[in-house]
Design a protein around this motif. Structure first.
Motif, PDB file in Angstrom:
ATOM      1  N   LYS A 280     -29.332  22.927  60.124  1.00 26.18           N
ATOM      2  CA  LYS A 280     -30.521  22.110  59.873  1.00 26.18           C
ATOM      3  C   LYS A 280     -30.165  21.069  58.834  1.00 26.18           C
ATOM      4  N   GLN A 281     -30.517  19.810  59.117  1.00 26.71           N
ATOM      5  CA  GLN A 281     -30.209  18.722  58.183  1.00 26.71           C
ATOM      6  C   GLN A 281     -31.474  17.922  57.908  1.00 26.71           C
ATOM      7  N   GLN A 282     -31.711  17.659  56.638  1.00 28.80           N
ATOM      8  CA  GLN A 282     -32.881  16.883  56.219  1.00 28.80           C
ATOM      9  C   GLN A 282     -32.696  15.420  56.606  1.00 28.80           C
TER      10      GLN A 282
ATOM     11  N   LYS B  38     -37.951  12.285  54.183  1.00 30.72           N
ATOM     12  CA  LYS B  38     -38.599  13.196  53.240  1.00 30.72           C
ATOM     13  C   LYS B  38     -39.063  14.502  53.875  1.00 30.72           C
ATOM     14  N   ARG B  39     -39.542  14.426  55.127  1.00 31.81           N
ATOM     15  CA  ARG B  39     -40.193  15.601  55.702  1.00 31.81           C
ATOM     16  C   ARG B  39     -39.593  16.081  57.012  1.00 31.81           C
ATOM     17  N   ARG B  40     -38.718  15.316  57.583  1.00 34.62           N
ATOM     18  CA  ARG B  40     -38.176  15.694  58.883  1.00 34.62           C
ATOM     19  C   ARG B  40     -36.827  16.376  58.742  1.00 34.62           C
ATOM     20  N   THR B  41     -36.582  17.288  59.663  1.00 34.66           N
ATOM     21  CA  THR B  41     -35.268  17.908  59.743  1.00 34.66           C
ATOM     22  C   THR B  41     -34.766  17.792  61.171  1.00 34.66           C
ATOM     23  N   ARG B  42     -33.474  17.767  61.313  1.00 31.33           N
ATOM     24  CA  ARG B  42     -32.840  17.752  62.628  1.00 31.33           C
ATOM     25  C   ARG B  42     -31.934  18.961  62.727  1.00 31.33           C
TER      26      ARG B  42
END
Length: 117
Positions: A66-68, A71-75
């Protein structure tokens, strides 16, 4: 389900692992890469892709990080593991052998002059 959908289902693992052999990618990126690299002939919806990715992860062929992003989304980035590389190599060899056999059958049946769709 049409012929193209059945064919696509059979090679989805192969094409996803092939992309991941080049670099880590997230789902949407893989979907876009498949479409671009196939000249628009291989379109894989993300909703169809994730069950395959989950299976590959369960088998230990890929891992997920998981990568930020912002500010609020992760991929979720997918990474090809050494066992996945081995599986990919054997799958490519099997696919190419089968493709050669199918081509020989079609040619012997006079289907070598049919134009691709």
């Amino acid at each position: 389900m049409g012929v193209s959908e059945n064919l696509k289902r059979g090679v989805t693992e192969l094409v996803l692992l092939s992309l991941l052999a080049q670099r880590d990618m997230y789902g949407y990126e893989m979907s876009q890469e498949l479409q671009a690299r196939s000249g628009g002939k291989f379109i894989l919806q993300e909703s169809s892709m994730y069950p395959t990715l989950y299976r590959l992860e369960d088998k230990g062929y890929i891992t997920v990080t998981k990568q930020q992003v912002g500010k609020r989304r992760t991929r979720m980035y997918y990474h090809l593991e050494p066992s996945g590389q081995d599986y990919l190599q054997s799958s490519v060899a099997e696919y190419l052998a089968m493709q050669e056999g199918i081509r020989a059958i079609l040619t012997s049946c006079g289907m070598n002059e049919v134009e691709p769709v």
